[in-house]
Design a protein around this motif. Structure first.
Motif: not given
Lengths: 236, 90
Positions: A47, A50, A100-103, A105-106, A109, B8-10, B12-14, B16-17, B51, B53
């Motif tokens: 981790w 990464f 923010e982590w998920q955004y 990563m998005k 990608i 695809l981005g959403t 992938g983010a899910s 890895l999230g 997480l 927003g």
């Protein structure tokens, strides 16, 4: 008489198959505690590695290592986000990569498309770059408008602004933005890069497209009307 | 309607999230496929709430974001329980 099949040497199994079987076999020499501690340490190392690699891709050196980013870099270096009286600098990732982590990563990608176009040479010459400038700018405006200028607000917030020490025009505009529910990118489209011809029409198009696709269209239509008024564009 | 790249981005983010990682972890805690899928799905619902927003804006989380997180959570839960079936005798 012996069956000839019995005399054949046993068929060697493939390395992949043997590795697969070994992976799923219970270990005879390692305790559960050892496996748990080793797995925990391995997880931390993985981790950490990464995250470290991800942060390397957030540096200005990484972003501008592609030839096609030279134009953006030159323009950005002329702006207040690069040099200013306070000594605070916003680099590429501060404006283009969410925290923010998920955004985040998005965004990482989706940035694969930038590598793809770098390889294709889509904007490899100044002429090609200028041809695509409006399209590229519109894509960023769309993202910023849809997220209420999320990346701008990592540093800037209306709540923290002291209008008494701002220029009168800026203070008036910011007050108006608060009153009318506007977002940073509604006015600051060219804050870090040069604006292409026809940018205002394109921005209007971006706002209208978003208003049509987003839920709560009615509220958004009011927003569009306010922005049109603010930008001095006649409402339809 | 989101673009293919956005989709695809959403996804992938899910993966890895939280939906992907916690989904697999929770799935590994059971041998029951349905329980694993439900737990993964719940993580898929909770993750955007917790997480999604951002701290500085008030943009609504889209239905597509929820749907993708739930689907990824369910699949991750199923992967987790498949690992349990394959790699554990209890």
């Amino acid at each position: 008489m012996a069956d000839p099949k019995d005399e054949l040497p046993p068929r060697r199994r493939g390395q992949l198959r043997r590795a697969w079987d070994a992976f799923w076999s219970p270990t005879g020499v390692l305790s559960t505690g050892f496996l748990l501690i080793a797995g925990f340490i391995g997880g931390i190392l993985f981790w950490g590695g990464f995250h470290w690699s991800l942060e390397l891709t957030n540096t200005e050196e990484f972003c501008t290592s592609c030839h096609t980013m030279e134009t953006n870099l030159g323009e950005y270096r002329e702006t207040i986000h690069y040099n200013n009286h306070s000594g605070v600098r916003a680099i590429c990732s501060d404006c283009h990569v969410p925290h923010e982590w998920q955004y985040k990563m998005k965004a990482k990608i989706m940035a694969v498309k930038d590598v793809y176009h770098e390889l294709l040479g889509t904007i490899s010459t100044p002429e090609k770059y200028e041809e695509r400038r409006l399209e590229m700018a519109a894509a960023v405006w769309k993202k910023m408008k849809a997220t209420d200028s999320r990346e701008c607000r990592n540093c800037h917030a209306f709540e923290y602004m002291d209008f008494t020490i701002q220029e009168a025009r800026a203070a008036d505009s910011h007050q108006k933005a608060i009153d009318e529910g506007m977002t940073c990118i509604d006015c600051h489209q060219g804050i870090a890069h040069d604006l292409p011809p026809g940018y205002l029409q394109e921005y209007r198009h971006v706002v209208e497209t978003l208003a049509q696709t987003e839920r709560g269209g009615r509220e958004r239509q009011i927003d569009v009307a306010q922005i049109k008024t603010y930008l001095g564009i006649e409402a339809d | 309607m989101i673009s293919t790249l956005d989709l695809l981005g959403t996804i992938g983010a899910s993966v890895l999230g939280l939906p992907g990682i916690l989904g697999v972890a929770l799935g590994m805690m059971t041998r029951n496929w349905i329980v694993a899928a439900v737990m993964g799905g719940i993580v898929g619902v909770i993750a955007p709430l917790l997480l999604g927003g951002s701290h500085s804006t008030h943009v609504a989380i889209s239905g597509a974001e929820y749907a993708i997180a739930i689907v990824v959570g369910i699949l991750a839960g199923l992967v987790g329980t498949a690992v349990r079936h394959k790699g554990a005798s209890i």
